[in-house]
Enzyme design. Sequence first.
Site, PDB file in Angstrom:
ATOM      1  N   CYS A  63      46.089  -0.590 -35.004  1.00  0.00           N
ATOM      2  CA  CYS A  63      46.483   0.897 -34.593  1.00  0.00           C
ATOM      3  C   CYS A  63      45.551   1.684 -33.223  1.00  0.00           C
ATOM      4  O   CYS A  63      45.492   3.308 -32.873  1.00  0.00           O
ATOM      5  CB  CYS A  63      45.955   1.640 -35.873  1.00  0.00           C
ATOM      6  SG  CYS A  63      44.230   2.474 -35.917  1.00  0.00           S
ATOM      7  N   CYS A 109      39.501  -0.791 -40.566  1.00  0.00           N
ATOM      8  CA  CYS A 109      39.460   0.225 -40.073  1.00  0.00           C
ATOM      9  C   CYS A 109      39.723   1.630 -41.041  1.00  0.00           C
ATOM     10  O   CYS A 109      40.627   1.330 -41.773  1.00  0.00           O
ATOM     11  CB  CYS A 109      40.587  -0.332 -38.947  1.00  0.00           C
ATOM     12  SG  CYS A 109      41.494   1.456 -37.943  1.00  0.00           S
ATOM     13  N   CYS A 112      43.549   2.610 -40.563  1.00  0.00           N
ATOM     14  CA  CYS A 112      45.130   2.027 -40.832  1.00  0.00           C
ATOM     15  C   CYS A 112      44.833   0.893 -42.298  1.00  0.00           C
ATOM     16  O   CYS A 112      45.796   0.659 -42.249  1.00  0.00           O
ATOM     17  CB  CYS A 112      45.490   1.582 -39.668  1.00  0.00           C
ATOM     18  SG  CYS A 112      44.399  -0.200 -38.951  1.00  0.00           S
ATOM     19  N   CYS A 134      30.170  -8.377 -37.998  1.00  0.00           N
ATOM     20  CA  CYS A 134      30.398 -10.420 -37.943  1.00  0.00           C
ATOM     21  C   CYS A 134      32.176  -9.523 -37.776  1.00  0.00           C
ATOM     22  O   CYS A 134      33.185  -9.851 -38.787  1.00  0.00           O
ATOM     23  CB  CYS A 134      30.626 -11.192 -38.627  1.00  0.00           C
ATOM     24  SG  CYS A 134      31.185 -12.708 -38.166  1.00  0.00           S
TER      25      CYS A 134
END
Length: 150
Positions: A63, A109, A112, A134
């Site tokens: 995104c 995220c 999104c 990570c």
Amino acid sequence: MGFVKGMKPVVGTTPRVVKSEQEWRAELSPEEYAVLRQAGTEQPFVGEYTDTKTTGVYECRACGAEIFRSDTKFESHCGWPSFYDPADSDAVLLREDRAMGMRRIEVLCASCHSHLGHVFEGEGYETPTDQRYCINSISMKLVPVPGAEA
């Protein structure tokens, strides 16, 4: 590509970027889709950004939201890019992941709800947060700072 599982929706929050699975499949390569939308894992030591030292901003490949900055990236020698802090406290979401017979904390995220990787604590790295985000290289896109040294 490593283990691929289905992604469960994040409870209690709605993504700012909402697309159908057909739209995600059309916009992402099969490898990107497997990691970002199905919580897969790329193989260690093969990712584009594992050893990158370029100054810039790492965006979610799905995104475009800013998720990490190069000034928090460090060498963990684990096979994936490692960061000790997200770009902003609201840039990522964390949730428990009990897949593969272990308890881990998944990093998504916030914009999104795509899978980015996992975060680990207390491993003894000399970082300000004692955390290691990570993150799969394929989950990110590096936008270099113009004029910055690599």
